[in-house]
Design an enzyme around this catalytic site. Structure first.
Site, mmCIF file in Angstrom:
data_model
loop_
_atom_site.group_PDB
_atom_site.id
_atom_site.type_symbol
_atom_site.label_atom_id
_atom_site.label_comp_id
_atom_site.label_asym_id
_atom_site.label_seq_id
_atom_site.Cartn_x
_atom_site.Cartn_y
_atom_site.Cartn_z
ATOM 1 C CG ASN A 28 -1.886 1.200 1.189
ATOM 2 O OD1 ASN A 28 -2.812 1.182 0.387
ATOM 3 N ND2 ASN A 28 -1.666 2.216 2.021
ATOM 4 C CD GLU A 29 -1.104 5.953 0.326
ATOM 5 O OE1 GLU A 29 -2.010 6.671 -0.139
ATOM 6 O OE2 GLU A 29 -0.626 6.130 1.468
ATOM 7 C CD GLU A 54 -5.752 5.182 -0.030
ATOM 8 O OE1 GLU A 54 -5.527 6.306 0.479
ATOM 9 O OE2 GLU A 54 -5.138 4.160 0.303
ATOM 10 C CE LYS A 82 -9.185 9.586 17.809
ATOM 11 N NZ LYS A 82 -7.715 9.457 17.694
#
Length: 682
Positions: A160-161, A318, A367
């Site tokens: 990922n990335e 994304e 979050k």
């Protein structure tokens, strides 16, 4: 010839008609079991077709070195398949679990200052660590073996990335790998010593073991060593990508493989033009950065992604529904921006629109990052906007699989020039390569002119562009200099800028006067740079203002015309912008930073000889961005409102797939709105 639609390329399409894919990162391991079925129900309501799963799940999948737990992922895969949702399954190698770093701290990255990057965040691993690779590939093999035949699996998502946080590792592992890379590049120490110019400051190497990464030093590190370390670091992660990919292709040869690039502001260390051939389809992550050019930058990055994909469809892996959590101040998107941002990516070739993430996390460092289902739940404006976008993407299904139609203008983007032009020990530390390229792009948008952002990747046809802008093309090997000369002599119109043409691929200055390799093509000679202090400006005789840089330009060829002169400053009376006629084309030079507004004023004089005008109605120029995708039977014209006021567009030239018509049938772009027209192919 059009490309295979992503919806057909991804395994598991089961013969469905081409469609634009929709979804996001899904992290069910963060939630109790009872939430999973609600997630699938809401995904179906929102029109989700594809989700990325298991991106940060290594510790859950392998809680100890010889313990595996796939039961929860089996259940998630089954649930998603039952709901008709495909899975882009991650290899879960992005963040090693605590047991691995405790047992093998030698996998942890080391900074240039010798500091260890410890666990507690993510990507705490060395790209060149053989220990890390052994454990990571074991996990990849376990996943591929277990899910090879699962009907939900449509693609593999490697790591990922890659390199987001661990790109530049200065450890002993990296030093050994760097030396191997240098041996392969140069062959002999004599060749390396020449390339690095080690006669300077007594740096000559007599043994390969003497060579290190550019660690913290007493003064400026060798500039070619720095440039080569950037190249090596990009290559090291590319080699890691290949290692995972090769395992996947061995075990699941029919499942396509991708990884999410990061063509977004702030990320410059990975040469994605070089990486693109390693994956089955290009994917990108992009996040809007605030500022007056925020949406221009989004368009620029999407356009560059398409250029790297050679115009073929790509996957937006994304972006955000609203605010992120990693800026000093995180502002939500305004009404309409969620859809406009998404559709602007589609306009530039995205056949999939995905967000980070599906459900907003209740704990952890992200979050407060927005999601498709926010903390407020599905009874929220965000989820309603998400659902509306799903419906819009279904309406635009005919666009799937079409390619980008070439624009009349190309903007050349070059990683070596980006890396080298911003290194230390230069005439100025204020130069911003990407910003200069973006300013040219914004100026073309302001004039209503379509432009492609392209690279020198093999397969890119620079000759198709009537005007080619090469801003801050600092690194010009002899091969590229000849290619650009042929381009202009054969009828193309080249524009380049300050700090261009100065060095070869080894970062050695082309001698004889600036701009070096492009001096004869441009018909000018510069003996000395004249950069400007941060707060200084100069005025030109066309009423524009320059910042950052000026040059003491001497015209050396009778075919070189002075378009603009400096009116103030130390260069007053000297040429500021020149253009030389050569063959059936021309080559122009802009010696100062004019910014988007100044370039908007200058560009008509550069576009004129190339015969380039806007396709947009005059009232829409600057207010509307136009892009075109083309299939075998139709072309699709995207019209995107760049501002916050309605824009009347008159009678639509084609079938309206998306958009609003007034009472008189004329097309109107609502604030932050998008329209899509279908026209017959020529």
């Amino acid at each position: 010839m059009t490309s295979t639609p992503l919806s057909h390329l991804l395994r598991g399409a089961r013969g469905d008609s081409p469609r634009l894919l929709y979804g996001g990162d899904y992290n069910p391991e963060q939630w109790p079991r009872e939430v999973w079925e609600e997630d699938v129900r809401l995904m179906r309501e929102a029109g989700v077709t594809t989700v990325s799963v298991a991106i940060f799940s290594w510790a859950r999948l392998q809680p100890a070195e010889d313990t595996w737990d796939f039961g929860w992922l089996d259940e998630v895969m089954d649930l998603l398949h039952a709901g008709g949702i495909g899975v882009d399954l991650a290899t879960a190698t992005a963040s090693p679990p605590p047991w691995l770093t405790l047992a093998h701290p030698e996998i942890l990255p080391v900074t240039a200052a010798g500091e260890t990057l410890w666990p507690g965040a993510r990507q705490h691993w060395r790209p060149t660590s053989p220990v890390f690779r052994e454990h990571a590939l074991r996990l990849v093999r376990e996943l591929a073996t277990r899910y090879a035949d699962h009907p939900a699996l449509v693609a593999w998502h490697i790591s990922n990335e890659l390199g987001c946080h661990n790109l530049y590792d200065h450890s002993d592992d990296a030093a050994r790998a760097f030396r191997d890379w240098l041996r392969a590049r140069y062959g002999t120490l004599d060749a390396l010593n020449h390339a690095w110019g080690t006669a300077f400051w007594s740096q000559r190497y007599s043994d390969w073991e003497q060579i290190l990464p550019p660690r913290l030093a007493a003064s400026f590190s060798n500039p070619t060593q720095q440039l080569d370390f950037k190249r090596f670091s990009s290559d090291a992660l590319k080699e890691y990508l290949r290692a995972e990919r090769d395992v996947l292709r061995e075990l699941t040869p029919d499942v396509p493989v991708t990884t999410n690039f990061m063509l977004t502001p702030g990320i410059k260390g990975l040469d994605y033009a070089d990486w693109a051939a390693e994956v089955d389809f290009v994917s990108n992550d992009h996040y809007v950065h605030p500022g007056p050019q925020a949406r221009d930058e989004l368009s620029f990055s999407a356009n560059l992604t398409s250029g790297i994909a050679l115009g073929r469809p790509w996957f937006l892996m994304e972006h955000s529904t609203g605010a992120v959590q990693w800026k000093p101040v995180n502002v939500p998107k305004r009404p309409g921006e969620l859809a406009r941002d998404s559709l602007l990516h589609v306009a530039h070739g995205a056949d999939a629109v995905c967000f980070f993430q599906w459900r907003q996390s209740a704990a952890g460092a992200e979050k407060y990052h927005s999601a498709m289902v926010p903390h407020a739940g599905p009874d929220s404006e965000v989820f309603r906007a998400v659902t509306a976008l799903g419906a819009t993407l279904r309406t635009l299904a005919p666009v799937a699989g079409t390619e980008r139609e070439p624009a009349p203008v190309g903007i050349l983007f070059d990683w070596d020039s980006w890396w080298a032009s911003e290194q230390d020990a230069h005439p100025t530390e204020l130069l911003d390569y990407r910003q200069e390229a973006l300013d040219w792009y914004s100026a073309l948008l302001a004039l209503g002119i379509r432009a492609d952002v392209v690279t020198t990747r093999p397969g890119t046809d620079l000759g198709r562009y009537r005007l080619l802008v090469a801003p801050v093309l600092h690194v010009v090997p002899e091969r590229l200099a000849k290619e650009l000369t042929r381009y202009a002599e054969n009828g193309g119109h080249l524009v380049t800028t300050y700090f261009s043409g100065l060095v070869d691929e080894n970062d050695h200055v082309w001698l004889g006067g600036y701009p070096g390799a492009l001096r004869e093509l441009l018909g000018i000679r510069i003996e000395e740079f004249a950069p400007l202090p941060a707060d200084a400006t100069v005025e030109l005789d066309d009423a524009t203002t320059g910042t950052l840089w000026t040059d003491r330009v001497t015209v050396t060829d009778p075919e070189t015309e002075v378009l603009t002169r400096y009116r103030t400053g130390d260069q007053a009376g000297r040429a500021a912008v020149t253009r030389r006629t050569t063959g059936s084309g021309s080559a122009a030079y802009v010696s100062t930073r004019l910014g988007a507004d100044g370039l908007t004023a200058l560009l008509p004089r550069l576009l004129g000889p190339a015969g380039i005008t806007s396709d947009l109605p005059e009232a829409a120029r600057g207010r509307v961005e136009q892009t075109v995708r083309r299939g075998p039977d139709a072309r699709f014209v995207f019209l995107v409102n760049r501002g916050d006021e309605s824009v009347p567009l008159g009678e639509p030239d084609g079938e309206v797939l998306l958009g609003t018509a007034g009472d008189d049938g004329a097309l109107v772009l609502e604030p932050r709105g998008v329209a899509v027209l279908r026209q017959p192919a020529d």
